[in-house]
Design a protein around this motif. Structure first.
Motif, PDB file in Angstrom:
ATOM      1  N   UNK A   8       0.820  -1.524   0.141  1.00 50.10           N
ATOM      2  CA  UNK A   8       0.464  -0.031   0.401  1.00 50.10           C
ATOM      3  C   UNK A   8       1.048   1.172   0.013  1.00 50.10           C
ATOM      4  N   UNK A   9       1.729   1.449   1.097  1.00 51.88           N
ATOM      5  CA  UNK A   9       2.589   3.068   0.659  1.00 51.88           C
ATOM      6  C   UNK A   9       3.312   2.590  -0.573  1.00 51.88           C
ATOM      7  N   UNK A  10       3.958   1.850  -1.139  1.00 49.92           N
ATOM      8  CA  UNK A  10       4.429   1.866  -2.809  1.00 49.92           C
ATOM      9  C   UNK A  10       3.524   2.347  -3.679  1.00 49.92           C
ATOM     10  N   UNK A  11       2.203   1.849  -3.407  1.00 54.52           N
ATOM     11  CA  UNK A  11       1.289   2.220  -4.447  1.00 54.52           C
ATOM     12  C   UNK A  11       0.845   3.986  -3.902  1.00 54.52           C
ATOM     13  N   UNK A  12       1.011   4.136  -2.804  1.00 55.36           N
ATOM     14  CA  UNK A  12       1.175   5.896  -2.293  1.00 55.36           C
ATOM     15  C   UNK A  12       2.028   6.683  -3.032  1.00 55.36           C
ATOM     16  N   UNK A  13       3.400   6.331  -2.440  1.00 52.86           N
ATOM     17  CA  UNK A  13       4.410   6.566  -3.494  1.00 52.86           C
ATOM     18  C   UNK A  13       4.539   6.710  -4.478  1.00 52.86           C
ATOM     19  N   UNK A  14       4.288   5.783  -5.382  1.00 50.05           N
ATOM     20  CA  UNK A  14       4.138   6.219  -6.538  1.00 50.05           C
ATOM     21  C   UNK A  14       3.126   6.064  -7.773  1.00 50.05           C
ATOM     22  N   UNK A  15       2.216   6.426  -7.235  1.00 53.51           N
ATOM     23  CA  UNK A  15       0.733   6.327  -7.831  1.00 53.51           C
ATOM     24  C   UNK A  15       0.504   5.084  -8.306  1.00 53.51           C
ATOM     25  N   UNK A  16       0.373   3.896  -7.577  1.00 50.05           N
ATOM     26  CA  UNK A  16       0.125   3.190  -8.786  1.00 50.05           C
ATOM     27  C   UNK A  16      -0.571   2.348  -7.802  1.00 50.05           C
ATOM     28  N   UNK A  17      -2.031   1.866  -8.759  1.00 51.96           N
ATOM     29  CA  UNK A  17      -2.411   0.295  -7.989  1.00 51.96           C
ATOM     30  C   UNK A  17      -1.855  -0.484  -7.623  1.00 51.96           C
ATOM     31  N   UNK A  18      -2.029  -1.163  -6.129  1.00 53.29           N
ATOM     32  CA  UNK A  18      -1.280  -2.374  -5.669  1.00 53.29           C
ATOM     33  C   UNK A  18      -1.973  -3.532  -6.042  1.00 53.29           C
ATOM     34  N   UNK A  19      -3.398  -3.896  -6.157  1.00 53.03           N
ATOM     35  CA  UNK A  19      -4.104  -5.068  -7.229  1.00 53.03           C
ATOM     36  C   UNK A  19      -3.545  -5.059  -8.707  1.00 53.03           C
ATOM     37  N   UNK A  20      -4.137  -4.158  -9.188  1.00 51.37           N
ATOM     38  CA  UNK A  20      -3.825  -4.445 -10.980  1.00 51.37           C
ATOM     39  C   UNK A  20      -2.971  -3.641 -11.915  1.00 51.37           C
ATOM     40  N   UNK A  21      -2.061  -2.862 -10.762  1.00 45.45           N
ATOM     41  CA  UNK A  21      -0.547  -1.770 -11.348  1.00 45.45           C
ATOM     42  C   UNK A  21      -0.913  -1.038 -11.736  1.00 45.45           C
ATOM     43  N   UNK A  22      -2.019  -0.613 -12.286  1.00 45.15           N
ATOM     44  CA  UNK A  22      -2.663   0.661 -13.183  1.00 45.15           C
ATOM     45  C   UNK A  22      -2.239   2.130 -12.640  1.00 45.15           C
ATOM     46  N   UNK A  23      -2.204   3.251 -13.473  1.00 41.72           N
ATOM     47  CA  UNK A  23      -1.816   4.349 -12.571  1.00 41.72           C
ATOM     48  C   UNK A  23      -3.242   5.446 -12.081  1.00 41.72           C
ATOM     49  N   UNK A  24      -3.135   5.069 -11.063  1.00 40.26           N
ATOM     50  CA  UNK A  24      -3.587   6.394 -10.099  1.00 40.26           C
ATOM     51  C   UNK A  24      -3.884   7.381 -10.773  1.00 40.26           C
ATOM     52  N   UNK A  25      -5.037   8.566 -10.284  1.00 36.14           N
ATOM     53  CA  UNK A  25      -5.071   9.820 -11.008  1.00 36.14           C
ATOM     54  C   UNK A  25      -5.575  10.257  -9.449  1.00 36.14           C
ATOM     55  N   UNK A  26      -6.995   9.306  -9.215  1.00 36.50           N
ATOM     56  CA  UNK A  26      -7.745  10.402  -8.019  1.00 36.50           C
ATOM     57  C   UNK A  26      -7.284  10.551  -7.312  1.00 36.50           C
ATOM     58  N   UNK A  27      -6.955  11.634  -6.309  1.00 34.10           N
ATOM     59  CA  UNK A  27      -5.824  11.729  -5.272  1.00 34.10           C
ATOM     60  C   UNK A  27      -6.603  10.940  -4.325  1.00 34.10           C
ATOM     61  N   UNK A  28      -8.378  10.377  -4.460  1.00 40.53           N
ATOM     62  CA  UNK A  28      -8.398   9.362  -2.853  1.00 40.53           C
ATOM     63  C   UNK A  28      -7.854   8.432  -3.090  1.00 40.53           C
ATOM     64  N   UNK A  29      -7.473   7.903  -4.588  1.00 40.74           N
ATOM     65  CA  UNK A  29      -6.976   5.452  -4.956  1.00 40.74           C
ATOM     66  C   UNK A  29      -5.950   6.543  -4.589  1.00 40.74           C
TER      67      UNK A  29
END
Length: 171
Positions: free
Chosen positions: A137-158
């Motif tokens: 989860x920290x990795x996902x937050x740090x780099x803006x990727x979804x930890x489940x599917x690896x998609x690039x996250x754009x929405x600030x909540x995501x």
């Protein structure tokens, strides 16, 4: 009358025989090929021709990799040293790895991550490299990727959750 002289196995052939022996063993080889591989691996002074080395390599490339007890056996996020991987399952059921490539925006300093297929990396990853849910989860937050599917996250909540809205519903 002309004679032909056999060339000695090249440094590259010897390198590959040693590398493949570590990954696959040499038990699949028979007779002459086994002896030639043994001569190379045992670093004996026996002459091994380029043709003999090619024969050994053909069989070694075709052989399956040795199964290591601690090989990765499920998808997830893994860290090997400073490198982060996402292990995924292919349509045929085989596991493969994508490496996290981090880019830094020069203006904002913001880090973003992209997952890129890394051929052969799956053989270097072990179960002990698996990241905990919190680390992922920290990795996902740090780099803006979804930890489940690896998609690039754009929405600030995501981004704040480290998981996209679609995957959040499934988890």
């Amino acid at each position: 009358m002309s004679t032909t002289t056999a060339r000695e196995a090249s440094a590259k052939q010897i390198y590959w025989i040693k590398k493949l022996a570590a990954q696959k063993g040499i038990d699949m080889l028979d007779g002459h090929d086994y002896e030639r591989a043994f001569d190379i691996l045992g670093e004996t002074d026996k002459f091994v021709s380029s043709m003999e080395a090619s024969s050994v390599l053909d069989k070694m490339f075709a052989a399956p990799y040795l199964k290591v007890e601690d090989d990765v056996n499920e998808p997830g996020m893994y860290r090997v040293g400073d490198t982060i991987f996402r292990v995924q399952e292919s349509e045929t059921g085989n596991l493969y790895a994508k490496r996290l490539v981090v880019e830094v925006n020069k203006k904002t300093g913001k880090k973003t991550g992209t997952l890129v297929y890394d051929a052969g990396a799956i053989r270097e990853i072990r179960n002990l490299h698996r990241m905990t849910k919190e680390q992922a989860i920290e990795c996902g937050k740090d780099y803006g990727i979804c930890i489940v599917c690896g998609a690039q996250l754009e929405d600030p909540k995501s981004v704040a959750r480290g998981i996209g809205p679609t995957c959040a519903k499934r988890v």
